[in-house]
Write a protein that holds these residues in place. Structure first.
Motif, PDB file in Angstrom:
ATOM      1  N   ALA A  30      51.592  32.664  45.333  1.00 59.02           N
ATOM      2  CA  ALA A  30      50.677  31.523  44.947  1.00 59.02           C
ATOM      3  C   ALA A  30      49.334  31.987  45.590  1.00 59.02           C
ATOM      4  N   VAL A  31      48.216  30.914  45.274  1.00 58.78           N
ATOM      5  CA  VAL A  31      46.781  31.089  45.296  1.00 58.78           C
ATOM      6  C   VAL A  31      45.919  29.859  45.387  1.00 58.78           C
ATOM      7  N   GLY A  32      44.966  29.247  46.277  1.00 56.32           N
ATOM      8  CA  GLY A  32      44.575  28.368  46.507  1.00 56.32           C
ATOM      9  C   GLY A  32      43.657  27.929  45.485  1.00 56.32           C
ATOM     10  N   ALA A  33      41.950  27.822  45.469  1.00 59.18           N
ATOM     11  CA  ALA A  33      40.571  28.470  45.115  1.00 59.18           C
ATOM     12  C   ALA A  33      40.007  26.936  45.162  1.00 59.18           C
ATOM     13  N   VAL A  34      39.153  26.380  46.306  1.00 55.81           N
ATOM     14  CA  VAL A  34      37.981  25.108  46.236  1.00 55.81           C
ATOM     15  C   VAL A  34      36.611  26.029  46.810  1.00 55.81           C
ATOM     16  N   ARG A  35      36.158  25.876  45.402  1.00 54.07           N
ATOM     17  CA  ARG A  35      34.357  25.733  44.750  1.00 54.07           C
ATOM     18  C   ARG A  35      33.413  24.597  45.435  1.00 54.07           C
ATOM     19  N   VAL A  36      32.639  25.649  46.644  1.00 58.27           N
ATOM     20  CA  VAL A  36      31.790  24.661  47.227  1.00 58.27           C
ATOM     21  C   VAL A  36      30.590  24.867  47.155  1.00 58.27           C
ATOM     22  N   GLU A  46      45.466  25.780  41.800  1.00 55.01           N
ATOM     23  CA  GLU A  46      46.007  26.346  42.117  1.00 55.01           C
ATOM     24  C   GLU A  46      46.823  27.266  41.715  1.00 55.01           C
ATOM     25  N   TRP A  47      47.511  28.014  41.745  1.00 51.66           N
ATOM     26  CA  TRP A  47      48.340  28.792  40.826  1.00 51.66           C
ATOM     27  C   TRP A  47      49.751  28.663  41.746  1.00 51.66           C
ATOM     28  N   LEU A  48      50.463  28.841  40.998  1.00 46.73           N
ATOM     29  CA  LEU A  48      51.773  29.331  41.440  1.00 46.73           C
ATOM     30  C   LEU A  48      51.760  31.041  40.966  1.00 46.73           C
ATOM     31  N   ILE A  49      52.707  32.023  41.242  1.00 55.85           N
ATOM     32  CA  ILE A  49      52.287  33.132  40.518  1.00 55.85           C
ATOM     33  C   ILE A  49      53.344  33.810  40.671  1.00 55.85           C
ATOM     34  N   ARG A  50      54.006  35.053  39.062  1.00 54.50           N
ATOM     35  CA  ARG A  50      55.213  35.881  39.469  1.00 54.50           C
ATOM     36  C   ARG A  50      54.583  37.343  40.395  1.00 54.50           C
ATOM     37  N   PRO A  51      55.023  37.268  41.584  1.00 56.34           N
ATOM     38  CA  PRO A  51      54.026  38.433  42.139  1.00 56.34           C
ATOM     39  C   PRO A  51      54.671  40.316  40.688  1.00 56.34           C
ATOM     40  N   PRO A  52      53.821  40.965  41.157  1.00 59.44           N
ATOM     41  CA  PRO A  52      53.698  42.047  39.594  1.00 59.44           C
ATOM     42  C   PRO A  52      55.387  42.930  39.605  1.00 59.44           C
ATOM     43  N   VAL A  53      55.761  42.742  38.667  1.00 60.94           N
ATOM     44  CA  VAL A  53      56.417  44.072  39.053  1.00 60.94           C
ATOM     45  C   VAL A  53      57.053  45.014  39.843  1.00 60.94           C
ATOM     46  N   GLY A  54      58.205  45.221  39.867  1.00 57.28           N
ATOM     47  CA  GLY A  54      58.204  45.915  40.991  1.00 57.28           C
ATOM     48  C   GLY A  54      57.705  45.598  42.230  1.00 57.28           C
ATOM     49  N   PHE A  55      57.466  44.736  42.770  1.00 57.65           N
ATOM     50  CA  PHE A  55      57.350  43.949  44.134  1.00 57.65           C
ATOM     51  C   PHE A  55      57.045  42.581  44.078  1.00 57.65           C
ATOM     52  N   ASP A  56      58.043  42.218  43.585  1.00 58.76           N
ATOM     53  CA  ASP A  56      59.005  40.495  43.199  1.00 58.76           C
ATOM     54  C   ASP A  56      59.389  40.066  44.342  1.00 58.76           C
ATOM     55  N   LEU A  74      59.502  31.239  38.399  1.00 63.58           N
ATOM     56  CA  LEU A  74      60.198  32.289  36.930  1.00 63.58           C
ATOM     57  C   LEU A  74      59.456  32.187  36.109  1.00 63.58           C
ATOM     58  N   ASP A  75      59.046  30.429  36.293  1.00 65.33           N
ATOM     59  CA  ASP A  75      57.817  30.907  34.665  1.00 65.33           C
ATOM     60  C   ASP A  75      56.671  31.052  34.600  1.00 65.33           C
ATOM     61  N   ALA A  76      56.571  30.948  35.464  1.00 66.65           N
ATOM     62  CA  ALA A  76      54.952  31.358  36.284  1.00 66.65           C
ATOM     63  C   ALA A  76      54.059  32.615  35.505  1.00 66.65           C
ATOM     64  N   PRO A  77      53.086  33.137  35.254  1.00 64.89           N
ATOM     65  CA  PRO A  77      52.623  33.736  34.873  1.00 64.89           C
ATOM     66  C   PRO A  77      52.337  35.017  35.644  1.00 64.89           C
ATOM     67  N   GLN A  81      47.145  37.369  35.122  1.00 66.58           N
ATOM     68  CA  GLN A  81      47.087  37.007  34.415  1.00 66.58           C
ATOM     69  C   GLN A  81      46.626  35.903  35.295  1.00 66.58           C
ATOM     70  N   VAL A  82      47.027  35.696  35.996  1.00 66.32           N
ATOM     71  CA  VAL A  82      46.224  34.024  37.049  1.00 66.32           C
ATOM     72  C   VAL A  82      44.941  35.179  37.373  1.00 66.32           C
ATOM     73  N   TYR A  83      44.817  36.376  37.980  1.00 69.66           N
ATOM     74  CA  TYR A  83      43.501  37.053  38.812  1.00 69.66           C
ATOM     75  C   TYR A  83      42.115  36.497  37.612  1.00 69.66           C
ATOM     76  N   ASP A  84      43.224  37.073  36.610  1.00 70.46           N
ATOM     77  CA  ASP A  84      42.146  36.514  35.174  1.00 70.46           C
ATOM     78  C   ASP A  84      41.356  35.214  35.470  1.00 70.46           C
TER      79      ASP A  84
END
Length: 381
Positions: A30-36, A46-56, A74-77, A81-84
């Motif tokens: 998961a990641v949250g971001a706030v622009r100031v 904010e995004w839920l994230i499926r961690p990279p393959v092999g480290f999940d 399970l259905d999160a990117p 993809q989330v980083y982009d």
């Protein structure tokens, strides 16, 4: 931000907060971001994230901290993809995070194990700034946010923590920079330093500078230490590999004895939050006390067995969170973990000393873990 607070001209940044699935920092879930802009929160994501393959693999110790399970993502990117999308949100902003080495390290390691280029990033750490500007019993995110006049949301919710981080940086900028105009040519007390961005002005006023993560191309052969270590622990973080013993990861281990106090590493990074601290431990977290002491000493800390006049930090286990310090001490409705952690003799001693004026920070297991780059000890398979 709360209403009625004046803007801070030129103070533009994006605050971020990551949660991870396991002890490897390259497992964001998961990641949250706030622009100031000009010291005012203007946008959130904010995004839920499926961690990279092999480290999940989801370690129950991490789930206990943030409450995010494998089923929820399970259905999160995947992280790449989330980083982009996160990068589009951040743009060219300086990043801010509370213990920024961890959160920027999540980006670095997460991209490395995803086979992606690591971008150049600028960032500042509100934990470092809070330790310089505030005087608190704990510099954990909730405590620092309250000192900033901000009521934090649920700790370890990524967006709530990003908002708290943003509030801390804005408050510190107000305290440090005051009414200084954004277009001032020279900062008071400094010689021929251009004003530049608000974040730069703040850091210079504290004798610091904005930190930089150098860009690195995928496949260049250079990877972060955390990623190299994770690759050597084959299968531990991979959800596809069954554990040999399902009991190996879930429960926090108890600390049966103090162990020895190793000498602090003189070559450690002076900017690390553990460097120069005198650290005492109480209660149980997810590693032996000897391992905790060894790893703290590697970052330049002096460890000790008892709270004393030299103690500057007490790491409190058994489910303690910084928010517990704001509960009435006689609160019969407090969760069992809270009453257990605050009942420790060392905790009571530290609080008494704090009341008498000694500067002792109380640190939760989650905060201590982040200071160690988020790495639990190797799990058995």
């Amino acid at each position: 931000m709360s209403g009625g607070r004046a803007p801070v001209p030129g103070l533009d940044f994006t605050a971020i907060d990551f949660e991870t699935a396991n002890g490897f920092r390259g497992s964001p879930c998961a990641v949250g971001a706030v622009r100031v802009r000009d010291g005012v929160m203007v946008d959130r994501a904010e995004w839920l994230i499926r961690p990279p393959v092999g480290f999940d693999r989801f370690d129950p110790r991490n789930v206990r901290i943030h409450g995010i399970t494998e089923d929820r993502v399970l259905d999160a990117p995947r992280f790449a993809q989330v980083y982009d999308e996160l990068a589009d949100f951040v743009g060219t902003d300086v990043l801010a995070a509370h213990n920024a080495g961890f959160d920027v390290g999540v980006i670095e390691s997460g991209l490395e194990v995803s086979g992606r280029d690591v971008p150049g990033l600028e960032f500042v750490c509100t934990l470092v700034l809070a330790r310089r500007v505030y005087d608190l019993p704990s510099y954990a995110l909730p405590s620092a946010a309250r000192e900033a006049g901000f009521t934090p949301g649920r700790h370890h919710d990524a967006l709530a923590d990003a908002e708290a981080c943003a509030a801390i940086l804005v408050d510190i900028a107000r305290r440090v920079l005051g009414a200084q105009p954004a277009d001032a040519d020279v900062l008071p007390g400094l010689t021929e330093a251009p004003a530049g961005r608000g974040v730069d002005r703040l850091m210079r006023a504290q004798g610091l500078s904005v930190s930089v993560l150098a860009p690195r191309a995928a496949g260049s052969g250079a990877e972060s230490k955390a990623t190299r270590q994770a690759r050597r622990t084959e299968g531990v973080f991979d959800a596809r590999v069954p554990l040999r013993d399902e009991r190996a990861m879930p429960d926090f281990m108890r600390w049966p004895d103090e162990g020895v106090n190793p000498p602090p590493n003189p070559a450690a990074d002076p900017g690390h939050p553990l460097f120069g601290q005198t650290v005492v431990f109480t209660g149980g977290i997810g590693m032996s006390r000897q391992s905790a002491k060894t790893r703290a000493a590697a970052q330049g800390a002096q460890t000790a067995n008892r709270v004393g006049a030299a103690t500057t930090m007490l790491v409190v286990g058994d489910g303690f969170e910084a928010a517990d310090l704001h509960r009435p001490r006689a609160d019969d409705e407090a969760p069992q973990a809270v009453t257990t952690a605050l009942a420790h003799r060392k905790t009571r001693d530290a609080l008494r000393r704090r009341d008498r004026g000694q500067a002792i920070a109380l640190v939760s297991e989650g905060e201590f873990l982040q200071m160690l780059d988020g790495n639990w000890p190797d799990a058995a398979r």
